[in-house]
Design a protein around this motif. Structure first.
Motif, PDB file in Angstrom:
ATOM      1  N   PHE A   1       0.821  -1.205   0.000  1.00 38.85           N
ATOM      2  CA  PHE A   1       0.000   0.000   0.000  1.00 38.85           C
ATOM      3  C   PHE A   1       0.862   1.265   0.000  1.00 38.85           C
ATOM      4  CE2 PHE A   1      -3.423  -2.489   2.544  1.00 38.85           C
ATOM      5  CZ  PHE A   1      -3.705  -3.229   1.415  1.00 38.85           C
TER       6      PHE A   1
ATOM      7  N   TRP B   1      -0.896   6.175   1.431  1.00 40.64           N
ATOM      8  CA  TRP B   1      -0.964   4.907   0.665  1.00 40.64           C
ATOM      9  C   TRP B   1      -0.756   5.229  -0.814  1.00 40.64           C
ATOM     10  CZ3 TRP B   1      -0.235   2.259   4.612  1.00 40.64           C
ATOM     11  CH2 TRP B   1      -0.969   2.403   5.786  1.00 40.64           C
TER      12      TRP B   1
ATOM     13  N   CYS C   1      -7.711   0.761   2.196  1.00 36.03           N
ATOM     14  CA  CYS C   1      -6.863   1.939   2.419  1.00 36.03           C
ATOM     15  C   CYS C   1      -7.618   3.037   3.161  1.00 36.03           C
ATOM     16  CB  CYS C   1      -6.338   2.463   1.083  1.00 36.03           C
ATOM     17  SG  CYS C   1      -5.067   1.431   0.315  1.00 36.03           S
TER      18      CYS C   1
ATOM     19  N   HIS D   1      -6.612   4.500   6.745  1.00 40.69           N
ATOM     20  CA  HIS D   1      -6.472   5.955   6.931  1.00 40.69           C
ATOM     21  C   HIS D   1      -7.212   6.405   8.186  1.00 40.69           C
ATOM     22  CE1 HIS D   1      -6.773  10.278   6.013  1.00 40.69           C
ATOM     23  NE2 HIS D   1      -8.050  10.143   6.312  1.00 40.69           N
TER      24      HIS D   1
END
Length: 431
Positions: A138, A343, A364, A368
């Motif tokens: 990522f 990412w 992702c 976050h």
């Protein structure tokens, strides 16, 4: 005559006696010969059976040996000694985009789904290494071969680790960190947006961005956006702190932002009255409910504010309104910038299947939110990235309002004029 007859009888008796005496010897010799012939026959029979058995054993498959599993010896020293042994907090942030405490929290949450059974063939990849491989992908978007060399695993293992972790995140962590807020959370978000931008009853900022992909074989032109590259969209709604509470991913890049909104779950829930709670506030004589702050790509709705069109000269009041809406909308833009800066796989062209890419994008967004919730540091140099290869498409929509909605925007505009706050210079982010 009598003497001759008597002599003949005596001779006959002698012959009989002699024959009787010789008979047992002849019988014993015959039996001995037959016994020798039987022994010779059975010896030959056993010899032929042994020969036939040897021939069959040469043709039939041999007994199976114990299975032997071949595995290439790989170097795991970097992971075992360098990462787990001597990485500092700065190293964790630079390489995995989160602190070690956040990393091991994610590991503990995903362990029930990712832990594999140990067998006699080989040891399974640990949950810690699976999560680390996914985070490395990522954060860097490196190819599988280089990641495998780094962690001492094969390319196939890297592939499975990434997608197993994505599915586990979406199943376990997404319901906790990417969900619709509660009523109390909506009230806190509305207060936060009003302190930030001066907009009353604003509980989210909505925006859309495009993620580069390799052109798919099916519906090739549907993913070709207006800027000349293939992409899928990511629509996100954030609160005042920049955390996502709703995302819609995977739509073809050719679709307009307003079209993506209309086919998303947010539109369905908002138009049916199930998105926001029935809470309102009187603003300049009108009852104003919860709303989202968007840009010129979105339509004007009772639950969605957009700026006035600048194709004609605007009054000072409308200019101030546009600044306030832009200030609230900037929260979503900055959240996307931090998402992509953290990412970087979302910045570069992805070559995985579209449904797997959708899982990756949602994972992702969840990560976050976890990093933001745990207060993990975000380095400003993560934002200094080259986006020249994939400039974001610009979408605009004609400013048309439904009956009664324009009065709502006018009331909010008058409210802002009555309660002015300091004007902040807007920062533009080309996402």
């Amino acid at each position: 005559m009598d003497d001759v007859l008597e002599a003949l009888v005596l001779l006959f008796v002698c012959l009989v006696v002699h024959a009787v005496q010789q008979h047992p010897l002849s019988l014993g010799a015959g039996e001995g010969k037959r016994s020798k012939r039987c022994q010779h026959f059975f010896a030959g029979l056993h010899a032929r059976r042994r020969a036939r058995r040897k021939m069959l054993l040469g043709i039939l498959p041999k007994p199976r040996k114990s299975p032997v599993v071949w595995a290439k010896e790989r170097n795991t020293e970097w992971w075992q000694q360098t990462v787990l042994g001597s990485f500092s907090e700065i190293d964790w942030l630079e390489n995995f985009r989160m602190r070690s405490s956040t990393f091991f929290y994610v590991v503990s949450e995903l362990q029930p789904l990712l832990e594999r059974q140990k067998t006699s063939f080989r040891d399974p990849v640990s949950v810690e290494k699976q999560v680390a491989i996914a985070l490395w992908r990522f954060a860097t978007n490196l190819e599988y071969r280089r990641i495998g060399e780094q962690f001492g695993v094969s390319c196939t293992t890297v592939y499975h680790c990434i997608h197993d972790v994505c599915q586990a995140i979406n199943k376990v962590l997404k319901p906790q960190f990417l969900r619709q807020p509660t009523e109390a959370e909506f009230q806190s978000t509305a207060q936060g947006f009003e302190e930030l931008s001066g907009l009353p009853m604003c509980i989210g900022a909505i925006t859309c961005t495009h993620i580069p992909i390799m052109g798919p074989e099916v519906n090739y032109f549907d993913y070709y956006n207006s800027n000349g590259w293939h992409s899928v969209s990511l629509q996100g709604i954030t609160d005042h702190t920049g955390k996502f509470w709703d995302v819609s991913v995977g739509h073809p890049g050719r679709a307009h932002s307003a079209r993506i909104l209309r086919i998303s779950g947010v539109w369905q829930r908002a138009t049916s009255g199930h998105l926001f709670h029935s809470v309102s506030r009187e603003v300049c004589g009108l009852q104003v409910g919860y709303s989202l702050a968007g840009d010129c790509a979105y339509p004007l709705k009772p639950w969605l504010l957009r700026p006035y069109s600048d194709r004609e000269p605007l009054s000072p009041a409308r200019q101030e309104f546009n600044q306030r809406v832009g200030r609230a909308h900037r929260v979503a833009l900055e959240a996307l910038a931090r998402l992509k800066g953290r990412w970087r796989c979302l910045l570069k062209r992805n070559d995985c299947q579209l449904w797997r890419l959708s899982n990756l994008m949602k994972a992702c967004c969840v990560l976050h939110n976890i990093c933001e919730t745990h207060g993990d540091r975000f380095f400003p140099d993560w934002l200094t990235i080259d986006r020249g290869d994939f400039p974001q498409p610009v979408c605009r929509l004609q400013d048309q309002a439904e009956e009664g909605v324009e009065a709502l925007r006018t009331a909010i505009c008058e409210h802002i004029q009555q309660a002015p706050c300091e004007s902040l210079a807007l920062q533009t982010c080309n996402l």
